[in-house]
Design a protein around this motif. Structure first.
Motif, short mmCIF file in Angstrom:
data_model
loop_
_atom_site.label_atom_id
_atom_site.label_comp_id
_atom_site.label_asym_id
_atom_site.label_seq_id
_atom_site.Cartn_x
_atom_site.Cartn_y
_atom_site.Cartn_z
N SER A 141 0.81 -1.21 0.00
CA SER A 141 0.00 0.00 0.00
C SER A 141 0.85 1.27 0.00
CB SER A 141 -0.95 0.01 1.21
OG SER A 141 -0.22 0.02 2.42
N ALA A 145 1.79 6.35 -1.65
CA ALA A 145 1.05 5.78 -0.52
C ALA A 145 -0.43 5.67 -0.87
CB ALA A 145 1.26 6.61 0.73
N LEU A 146 -1.14 5.03 0.04
CA LEU A 146 -2.56 4.80 -0.17
C LEU A 146 -2.80 4.22 -1.57
CD1 LEU A 146 -3.93 8.08 1.46
CD2 LEU A 146 -3.57 5.87 2.56
N ASN A 163 -4.08 2.14 -4.33
CA ASN A 163 -5.30 1.38 -4.57
C ASN A 163 -5.13 0.69 -5.92
OD1 ASN A 163 -7.92 0.61 -5.41
ND2 ASN A 163 -8.84 2.12 -4.05
N HIS A 191 -1.40 8.01 -4.06
CA HIS A 191 -1.04 9.34 -3.58
C HIS A 191 0.48 9.48 -3.61
CE1 HIS A 191 -4.91 10.62 -1.54
NE2 HIS A 191 -5.17 9.41 -1.99
#
Length: 190
Positions: free
Chosen positions: A62, A83-84, A86, A93
């Motif tokens: 992630s 990051a984050l 998906n 991000h």
């Protein structure tokens, strides 16, 4: 997920982990370096915890944290990350970026963002890259706007800061179809 090394003539981004984070100890202790972040990195223990959290996210696919090497001075400059992430919706991000004061305004950040955007859109084939910035952080907001990200909205009082302040977060995005034009604008700035 294998960590790439992203590099051009100015900067090299390599995987940040517990084997190399100590190169950032002096930078992390600079006053007000992350004043607009809910993270604490100014002691060796805090920095190690920050990196451990990033490494854990990397192993869960992630996040992808980087240590930044300024090739112009052959000096470690700070940290940034994807990051984050998906994977299903092809959205990630770019953020958690901090560089020493001596590197700020030097063009290093633009080189980093270019490499990261290019990798996100052209290698990972993602559809969207997001940036979240404290509403009060005008310097970072201008930098994100300068690379062509669009302000999509402001999330009101959504992040609790270390001092108890509830910040509002500006949410910026770049879509895959916007990347070719944005890429040419960034290249012209480099």
């Amino acid at each position: 997920m294998k960590a790439p090394s992203l590099e051009n003539h100015r900067v090299k981004l390599s995987l940040l982990d517990l084997s190399n984070y100590k190169h950032l100890l002096d930078i992390a202790q600079q006053p007000n370096l992350v004043q607009y972040s809910p993270s604490k990195i100014d002691t060796p223990e805090d920095l190690k915890g920050y990196v451990q959290t990033a490494v854990d996210a990397y192993y869960h696919k992630s996040a992808l944290p980087f240590i930044i090497l300024d090739k112009q001075t052959n000096t470690y400059a700070g940290s940034t990350r994807f990051a984050l992430i998906n994977w299903q919706n092809k959205l990630l991000h770019i953020g958690w970026t901090w560089i020493g004061k001596e590197f700020q305004g030097s063009g290093l950040n633009l080189h980093m963002k270019y490499l990261m955007l290019e990798y996100a859109f052209e290698t990972l084939n993602f559809d969207k890259v997001c940036f979240t910035v404290d509403e009060r952080n005008t310097r970072s907001r201008k930098a994100v706007e300068k690379i062509g990200a669009s302000l999509e909205g402001i999330l009101r009082k959504d992040v609790l800061m270390l001092d108890g302040f509830k910040r509002s977060t500006c949410y910026y995005g770049i879509l895959k179809e916007e990347w070719p034009e944005i890429k040419s604008v960034i290249i012209a700035q480099l």
